[in-house]
Write an enzyme that holds these catalytic residues in place. Structure first.
Site, short mmCIF file in Angstrom:
data_model
loop_
_atom_site.label_atom_id
_atom_site.label_comp_id
_atom_site.label_asym_id
_atom_site.label_seq_id
_atom_site.Cartn_x
_atom_site.Cartn_y
_atom_site.Cartn_z
N LYS A 1 0.85 -1.20 0.00
CA LYS A 1 0.00 0.00 0.00
C LYS A 1 0.87 1.24 0.00
O LYS A 1 1.56 1.52 0.98
CB LYS A 1 -0.90 0.05 1.24
N GLU B 1 10.13 1.69 10.38
CA GLU B 1 11.05 2.80 10.08
C GLU B 1 10.25 4.07 10.26
O GLU B 1 9.37 4.38 9.44
CB GLU B 1 11.56 2.68 8.63
N CYS C 1 13.36 11.69 5.92
CA CYS C 1 13.37 11.35 7.35
C CYS C 1 14.76 11.58 7.95
O CYS C 1 14.89 11.72 9.16
CB CYS C 1 12.94 9.91 7.55
N GLU D 1 9.00 16.48 15.35
CA GLU D 1 9.29 16.35 13.92
C GLU D 1 8.37 17.28 13.11
O GLU D 1 7.15 17.19 13.22
CB GLU D 1 9.08 14.91 13.44
P1 NAD Z 1 2.10 8.27 7.82
O1 NAD Z 1 2.48 7.52 9.04
O2 NAD Z 1 1.00 9.22 7.86
O3 NAD Z 1 1.75 7.25 6.63
C1 NAD Z 1 2.62 6.23 6.21
C2 NAD Z 1 1.80 5.15 5.55
O4 NAD Z 1 0.99 4.53 6.54
C3 NAD Z 1 0.85 5.66 4.48
O5 NAD Z 1 0.77 4.73 3.43
C4 NAD Z 1 -0.47 5.73 5.24
O6 NAD Z 1 -1.60 5.65 4.41
C5 NAD Z 1 -0.36 4.50 6.13
N1 NAD Z 1 -1.21 4.48 7.31
C6 NAD Z 1 -1.84 5.50 7.93
N2 NAD Z 1 -2.56 5.05 8.97
C7 NAD Z 1 -2.37 3.72 9.03
C8 NAD Z 1 -2.84 2.69 9.89
N3 NAD Z 1 -3.67 2.94 10.90
N4 NAD Z 1 -2.42 1.44 9.68
C9 NAD Z 1 -1.57 1.15 8.68
N5 NAD Z 1 -1.12 2.07 7.81
C10 NAD Z 1 -1.50 3.35 7.98
O7 NAD Z 1 3.44 8.96 7.32
P2 NAD Z 1 3.60 9.97 6.11
O8 NAD Z 1 3.02 11.28 6.50
O9 NAD Z 1 3.12 9.30 4.86
O10 NAD Z 1 5.19 10.06 6.00
C11 NAD Z 1 5.96 10.93 6.76
C12 NAD Z 1 6.56 10.22 7.94
O11 NAD Z 1 7.32 9.10 7.49
C13 NAD Z 1 7.54 11.10 8.70
O12 NAD Z 1 7.34 10.90 10.07
C14 NAD Z 1 8.89 10.55 8.30
O13 NAD Z 1 9.92 10.76 9.21
C15 NAD Z 1 8.59 9.11 8.14
N6 NAD Z 1 9.59 8.44 7.30
C16 NAD Z 1 10.48 7.59 7.91
C17 NAD Z 1 11.46 6.98 7.15
C18 NAD Z 1 12.46 6.04 7.76
O14 NAD Z 1 13.13 5.34 7.02
N7 NAD Z 1 12.58 5.99 9.06
C19 NAD Z 1 11.52 7.22 5.77
C20 NAD Z 1 10.60 8.09 5.21
C21 NAD Z 1 9.64 8.70 5.98
#
Ligand code: NAD
Length: 482
Positions: free
Chosen positions: A172, A247, A281, A385
């Site tokens: 997804k 992650e 990130c 963040e």
């Molecule tokens: P998010 O947590 O909002 O969403 C990430 C994914 O999870 C999306 O596909 C979203 O639809 C899905 N999601 C949302 N609710 C869910 C649930 N209840 N169950 C399962 N999946 C669900 O994050 P975002 O806004 O898309 O991305 C930004 C965040 O990602 C920032 O915090 C960033 O630091 C982090 N990030 C971390 C890394 C890493 O390698 N550590 C890399 C890139 C981004």
């Protein structure tokens, strides 16, 4: 553009409900196309397909699967420009960045894991007359959930090792950036990857992502996203004892020691702060500078930040495009306001109504790179963040104080140290509570190394052998001569 569809059991299909959501170009705030707004029933169909395909795919040899990864890499490489264009359109990132980072790394992920596996041998151990053979088998059906900042880069980072180790996939992508995941589905379809091996379900996190994490037949979850979402994923998956890789978010410190050669490192520091509008990130969003060089540093840094070329993501010369959406822009601006309320001064950039980006559509999600100073290292602006083009500057009086400040947040993903003395930098790096530290460089990635965070930045590591271990189960077979 044609509407995006789910990819389930080798066919492109709409959500069962027929519902859709829109994906929007953040540079123009216009709809690009419709995307399925899927639900648990769509995840159920995808999981059934993945489960049905699992035995045959898991029975293929590693050599055959390596060949698949190479075929996918070749096909993506031939379309690298398409990938870059789609990614730039969906995210508002500069086309040059999408080419250099997103498209290139998506290809590299498949090629890397193919090459890495070629040299791989499972270990054997001999002791008191017995030989132990470590035998790897696939986890089974795995769920891959990814964010919007590096859409295909992060999805392919999971898809490649998952396929390599013989798993079948229900993936997804973020609902904000579905286009390149769809392109990957079209690519594997055209290559004839067996039906059910790779399935893609589009939609919102609480609807599709949650259903993936809840599904009992999905035995492993690899999730990249925010810490709050990761907490929900962990709470759902833990009672089911699923394999889990998380992650999560970061609030990374960039530490500038008193001997750092400022003129030489300034470009690297600006890159570490504002690549992808600060939406990596690993970006350093807190810059900690030795007090003896703080004023000189601030002057040189602001001058360099102000050289960044902002504007239309499609323009070849643009170095910084938009943030991901109007909603995210509002969130980032709320942090700029908070920073001012907490006593900070805007050294450059700031709220778009006061410091607009000239020559861009007024409803595009553009923000200037923003630098705030004068804040305590423990305030909310400096510890939460923001995930946008905002950094805070702080000064320290000693290395011990710098270590304390660097380790002040709940996060522990990455960091960087800048110094003329490599041994000093190395020693400092080991005192930082993070999964990754760069000395005099940033986002310098060897894909064999462990990647991941500590504290609230995640659980587990990805990369090379760590990804191969996550996407496999190990059975130790101990054989004694009769
Ligand atoms: P998010 O947590 O909002 O969403 C990430 C994914 O999870 C999306 O596909 C979203 O639809 C899905 N999601 C949302 N609710 C869910 C649930 N209840 N169950 C399962 N999946 C669900 O994050 P975002 O806004 O898309 O991305 C930004 C965040 O990602 C920032 O915090 C960033 O630091 C982090 N990030 C971390 C890394 C890493 O390698 N550590 C890399 C890139 C981004």
């Amino acid at each position: 553009m044609e509407p995006v569809r789910n990819y389930i059991n080798g066919a492109f299909v709409d959500a069962v409900s027929g519902q859709t959501l829109d994906t929007v170009n953040p540079a123009t705030n216009t709809v690009i196309t419709a995307v399925p707004r899927s639900q648990a029933v769509d995840v159920k169909h995808a999981t059934e397909a993945a489960k049905a395909a699992a035995t045959a795919w898991g029975a293929t040899t590693m050599v055959e699967r390596i060949a698949w990864l190479e075929r996918i890499a070749d096909a993506l490489e031939a379309e690298a420009e398409t990938i870059a264009q789609l990614e730039s359109l969906d995210t508002g990132k500069p086309i040059s960045l999408a080419r250099r980072v997103d498209a290139a790394r998506s290809v590299a992920n498949f090629r890397f894991f193919a090459d890495h596996a070629k040299g791989h041998q499972d270990p054997t151990f001999s002791d008191h007359g017995a030989v132990n053979h470590v035998h790897r088998s696939p986890v089974g059906v795995v769920g891959l959930i990814t964010p919007w900042n590096l859409p295909l880069y992060l999805l392919s980072w999971k898809v490649a090792p998952a396929l390599l180790m013989g798993n079948t996939i229900v993936a997804k992508p973020s609902e904000l950036t579905p286009l390149t995941a769809d392109f990957l589905a079209k690519t594997v379809h055209a290559l004839g990857l067996p039906a059910g091996v790779f399935n893609l379900v589009h939609g919102y996190g609480p609807e599709v992502g949650q259903a993936i994490v809840e599904h009992p037949d999905i035995r492993g979850i690899s999730f990249t996203g925010g810490t709050a979402t990761g907490r929900l994923v962990a709470a759902t998956a833990a009672p089911m004892f699923k394999k889990l890789s998380l992650e999560l978010g970061g609030k990374n410190a960039t530490v500038v020691l008193d001997d750092a050669p400022l003129d030489d490192i300034m470009e690297g520091l600006v890159r570490a702060s504002f690549t992808n509008s600060g939406q990596v990130c690993l970006c350093g969003s807190r810059i900690l500078v030795d007090e003896t060089i703080y004023d000189t540093f601030a002057e040189k840094f602001i001058a360099k930040v102000e050289e960044l070329r902002l504007g239309d993501p499609q323009d070849e010369a643009t170095q910084m495009g938009t943030v991901i959406s109007q909603d995210h822009k509002a969130k980032v601006e709320s942090y700029i306001r908070l920073g001012i309320e907490e006593g900070g001064t805007v050294l450059t950039g700031g709220l778009s109504e006061l410091a607009p980006v000239p020559g861009v559509p007024s409803d595009g999600a553009f923000l200037r790179p923003t630098v705030l100073a004068g804040l305590s290292a423990s305030c909310r602006t400096a510890t939460e963040e923001i995930f946008g083009p905002v950094v805070t500057l702080h000064s320290f009086a000693s290395e011990d104080e710098a270590v304390e400040m660097a380790n002040l947040t709940e996060y522990g993903l990455a960091g960087s140290v800048w110094t003329a003395d490599i041994e000093r930098g190395h020693a400092f790096a080991k005192r930082m509570e993070t999964g990754i530290v760069w000395v005099n460089t940033w986002l310098n990635r060897d894909l064999r190394t462990p990647f991941g965070g500590v504290k609230q930045s995640g659980v587990g590591r990805e990369g090379g052998d760590w990804s191969m271990a996550f996407f496999s189960e190990m059975t130790n077979v101990c054989i004694q001569q009769p």
